[in-house]
Design a protein around this motif. Structure first.
Motif, PDB file in Angstrom:
ATOM      1  N   GLU A  39     -39.286 -47.252 -26.410  1.00  0.00           N
ATOM      2  CA  GLU A  39     -38.273 -47.846 -26.212  1.00  0.00           C
ATOM      3  C   GLU A  39     -38.618 -49.211 -25.581  1.00  0.00           C
ATOM      4  O   GLU A  39     -39.011 -48.348 -24.254  1.00  0.00           O
ATOM      5  N   GLU A  66     -34.946 -55.134 -29.144  1.00  0.00           N
ATOM      6  CA  GLU A  66     -34.213 -54.368 -28.328  1.00  0.00           C
ATOM      7  C   GLU A  66     -33.667 -53.819 -26.781  1.00  0.00           C
ATOM      8  O   GLU A  66     -34.271 -54.058 -25.791  1.00  0.00           O
ATOM      9  N   ASN A  67     -32.748 -53.614 -26.786  1.00  0.00           N
ATOM     10  CA  ASN A  67     -32.093 -53.723 -25.530  1.00  0.00           C
ATOM     11  C   ASN A  67     -31.919 -54.933 -24.564  1.00  0.00           C
ATOM     12  O   ASN A  67     -31.971 -54.880 -23.581  1.00  0.00           O
TER      13      ASN A  67
END
Length: 197
Positions: A49, A89-90
């Motif tokens: 991530e 992503e985030n």
């Protein structure tokens, strides 16, 4: 030849080390700044991530070192995405080597396309010595939910929902979204070509 494989709390890193060793390279998995800076080549692989990975890179000061490296450098999968400037992503600020955004796949039809994009898909519009000896429609193995936009740095494309950057290149930095260590003879050839650069 000494190849540093960057350790940064990401998955699937050891399999890249094994693939390099099969090709006769002396590979070391490390987050040591001096070892990385002095390696002949650097590979930046991994699954994971984006924001968690960037946090680890900042803690180890790798976020400062990586953009300043001058030896051949190869980012793979998450490693490709983290070389970009920003990931959805985030909401993650990345390393900024490539002025490219990383976006999330949004399927137009849930029946036709699944996310993540998992499995074999082909490369086309191949450029640069990294892809020497490969043909258009060479197949590689993907596992990802985010992709790098096509840009002037794209040296091969793949189509899933739409075109995205299968591989990218700028100066000494190369990057690939698929997993060469899982991509059979095509992936092996890409790693061999990188070791020859």
């Amino acid at each position: 030849m000494k190849v540093a494989v960057i350790k940064y709390n990401a998955g699937n890193v050891q399999s890249v080390v094994y693939a390099l060793e099969r090709l006769g390279a002396e590979a070391v998995l490390t987050d040591d700044l001096e070892l990385i800076a002095n390696a002949d080549k650097v590979i930046f692989p991994g699954q994971g991530e984006a924001s968690t990975a960037m946090r680890y890179l900042r803690e180890k000061k790798l976020d400062k070192l990586i953009p300043q490296l001058h030896q051949p450098f190869f980012g793979v999968c998450l490693g490709q995405q983290l070389l970009c400037e920003y990931s959805e992503e985030n909401n993650t600020t990345c390393l900024g080597v490539f002025p490219v955004k990383v976006k999330r796949f949004v399927p137009e039809s849930s029946e036709e396309f699944k996310v993540p994009h998992v499995g074999w898909n082909n490369l086309y519009d191949l450029e640069t010595p990294l892809l020497q000896g490969l043909n258009n429609d060479s197949y590689v193995y993907y596992v990802h939910s985010f992709y790098c936009e096509v840009s002037d740095f794209t040296i091969a494309k793949t189509h899933y929902i739409h075109d995205f950057a299968g591989l990218m290149h700028w100066k000494n930095f190369y990057a690939m979204q698929a997993h060469p260590e899982k991509s059979g003879k095509v992936g092996e050839r890409i790693l061999e070509n990188f070791l020859k650069i």
